[in-house]
Design a protein around this motif. Structure first.
Motif, PDB file in Angstrom:
ATOM      1  N   UNK A   1       0.794  -1.228   0.000  1.00 27.24           N
ATOM      2  CA  UNK A   1       0.000   0.000   0.000  1.00 27.24           C
ATOM      3  C   UNK A   1       0.822   1.272   0.000  1.00 27.24           C
ATOM      4  N   UNK A   2       1.846   1.338   0.840  1.00 22.08           N
ATOM      5  CA  UNK A   2       2.657   2.554   0.937  1.00 22.08           C
ATOM      6  C   UNK A   2       3.427   2.808  -0.358  1.00 22.08           C
ATOM      7  N   UNK A   3       4.050   1.758  -0.883  1.00 17.85           N
ATOM      8  CA  UNK A   3       4.831   1.903  -2.109  1.00 17.85           C
ATOM      9  C   UNK A   3       3.937   2.280  -3.283  1.00 17.85           C
ATOM     10  N   UNK A   4       2.780   1.638  -3.393  1.00 19.60           N
ATOM     11  CA  UNK A   4       1.849   1.951  -4.475  1.00 19.60           C
ATOM     12  C   UNK A   4       1.370   3.394  -4.360  1.00 19.60           C
ATOM     13  N   UNK A   5       1.035   3.807  -3.132  1.00 14.50           N
ATOM     14  CA  UNK A   5       0.553   5.168  -2.921  1.00 14.50           C
ATOM     15  C   UNK A   5       1.585   6.208  -3.323  1.00 14.50           C
TER      16      UNK A   5
ATOM     17  N   UNK B   1      14.883  -2.484  -4.657  1.00 13.79           N
ATOM     18  CA  UNK B   1      13.964  -3.110  -5.617  1.00 13.79           C
ATOM     19  C   UNK B   1      12.745  -2.215  -5.846  1.00 13.79           C
ATOM     20  N   UNK B   2      12.229  -1.633  -4.772  1.00 13.65           N
ATOM     21  CA  UNK B   2      11.069  -0.742  -4.892  1.00 13.65           C
ATOM     22  C   UNK B   2      11.460   0.536  -5.632  1.00 13.65           C
ATOM     23  N   UNK B   3      12.654   1.062  -5.331  1.00 16.28           N
ATOM     24  CA  UNK B   3      13.123   2.277  -6.004  1.00 16.28           C
ATOM     25  C   UNK B   3      13.233   2.065  -7.511  1.00 16.28           C
ATOM     26  N   UNK B   4      13.796   0.940  -7.910  1.00 11.92           N
ATOM     27  CA  UNK B   4      13.915   0.630  -9.333  1.00 11.92           C
ATOM     28  C   UNK B   4      12.534   0.519  -9.981  1.00 11.92           C
ATOM     29  N   UNK B   5      11.644  -0.141  -9.278  1.00  9.12           N
ATOM     30  CA  UNK B   5      10.294  -0.357  -9.805  1.00  9.12           C
ATOM     31  C   UNK B   5       9.575   0.957 -10.031  1.00  9.12           C
ATOM     32  N   UNK B   6       9.587   1.825  -9.021  1.00  4.74           N
ATOM     33  CA  UNK B   6       8.862   3.087  -9.123  1.00  4.74           C
ATOM     34  C   UNK B   6       9.514   4.016 -10.147  1.00  4.74           C
ATOM     35  N   UNK B   7      10.828   3.918 -10.314  1.00  6.75           N
ATOM     36  CA  UNK B   7      11.504   4.708 -11.345  1.00  6.75           C
ATOM     37  C   UNK B   7      10.910   4.402 -12.717  1.00  6.75           C
ATOM     38  N   UNK B   8      10.731   3.117 -13.017  1.00  6.87           N
ATOM     39  CA  UNK B   8      10.154   2.733 -14.301  1.00  6.87           C
ATOM     40  C   UNK B   8       8.684   3.130 -14.401  1.00  6.87           C
ATOM     41  N   UNK B   9       7.944   2.955 -13.313  1.00  4.82           N
ATOM     42  CA  UNK B   9       6.520   3.274 -13.347  1.00  4.82           C
ATOM     43  C   UNK B   9       6.279   4.761 -13.576  1.00  4.82           C
ATOM     44  N   UNK B  10       7.152   5.593 -13.018  1.00  8.57           N
ATOM     45  CA  UNK B  10       6.992   7.038 -13.180  1.00  8.57           C
ATOM     46  C   UNK B  10       7.533   7.503 -14.532  1.00  8.57           C
TER      47      UNK B  10
END
Length: 305
Positions: free
Chosen positions: A58-62, A243-252
């Motif tokens: 939830x926090x990461x998605x938000x 891992x979360x940082x890499x993921x959100x970088x691509x999503x943004x």
């Protein structure tokens, strides 16, 4: 191998469309159906379980979704202003910045050793939210000087995005065995559709690309870089793991620019679709390069702790 060469196919067909626009101009009415096919293919790869991941992350998605609909629209407006774009190109940049994350982010995330489940959840959530937020953000930032058809865009996004994605999820839920058998061809269908959309938009804008193509390309590259950098470093500063940082970088940083181009052609002008067209090619190049770098770099060696 064919999918990995997506940017090459996009460039090749775009070149053909640029020099022989008559081959593609007549296909203008097929942009929306092609995009609907892409969204259906995306829905077929999702299940209710993917949306349940939102509760676990939830926090990461938000944070990711907030960055998606905050960083990219503001960056788009700032870049357009800095480059002195006219109204048409500014609208095009804002559409790119205001749409949801692109489905290619899921592939890039997987290759970069990111959190693929989180990536899929974010793409799905931002896609659904984008049905409302995309027209709202474009109207908010430029609605005073341009008549932004918010109601029309809402209805189109409902038809083009929400319905096919929902249909895909339902089909995948009740006919998963058949979907699994056909799943290997989904990326090829999506690639063919987006490459054809890019070619059609290039053909429609061919006469003006010579005048502004390089400038728009520079703006798009800067916009994409801002998304990738802030997507990573903001989440790093907030204390998320690598891992979360890499993921959100691509999503943004990787946008559903095919949708942006389609909306531009449908509600504005082919010229307004130029940023989305160039972004569609470039973000796959930049995403592939970054994914290749991260794939060779162990997650525990990242600066994020």
């Amino acid at each position: 191998m064919v999918i990995q060469l997506f940017p090459l196919w996009a460039l090749l067909l775009s070149a053909i469309a640029f020099f022989q626009p008559d081959l593609f101009v007549g296909l203008k009415t097929q942009i929306v159906p092609l995009l609907t096919i892409i969204m259906l293919a995306m829905g077929l790869t999702l299940s209710p379980a993917d949306f349940k991941q939102v509760l676990k992350n939830g926090k990461a998605v938000g944070v990711g979704v907030l960055l998606q609909f905050l960083v990219m629209p503001i960056a788009a407006f700032g870049v357009a202003f800095a480059f002195g774009f006219d109204t048409e190109l500014t609208v095009g940049m804002l559409l790119v910045g205001s749409v949801a994350g692109g489905t290619s982010s899921n592939v890039m995330c997987y290759l970069a050793k990111g959190d693929t489940a989180l990536s899929i959840s974010m793409t799905a959530i931002s896609t659904l939210l984008g049905v409302i937020l995309t027209p709202f953000l474009v109207s908010l930032m430029i609605g005073q000087s341009v008549d932004v058809p918010v109601a029309g865009m809402l209805m189109s996004l409902f038809k083009i995005v929400l319905l096919p994605v929902a249909a895909g999820v339902l089909i995948n839920t009740f006919f998963s065995k058949f979907v699994r058998k056909a799943e290997p061809i989904f990326p090829y269908i999506s690639m063919f559709a987006i490459v054809l959309i890019i070619a059609i938009v290039v053909a429609l804008s061919a006469s003006k690309i010579v005048q502004v193509g390089l400038v728009v390309a520079a703006a798009v590259i800067l916009h994409n870089a801002i998304g990738l950098l802030l997507g990573y470093w903001v989440t790093y500063l907030l204390g998320f793991d690598a891992r979360v940082c890499r993921t959100i970088a691509f999503e943004v940083g990787l946008q559903n620019s095919g949708l942006a181009a389609a909306l531009a052609v449908k509600f504005f002008t082919p010229m307004a679709a130029l940023p989305g067209t160039i972004f569609s090619v470039w973000h796959n190049i930049s995403g592939s390069l970054l994914a290749s770098y991260w794939s060779r770099r162990p997650v525990d060696e990242d600066t994020a702790k």
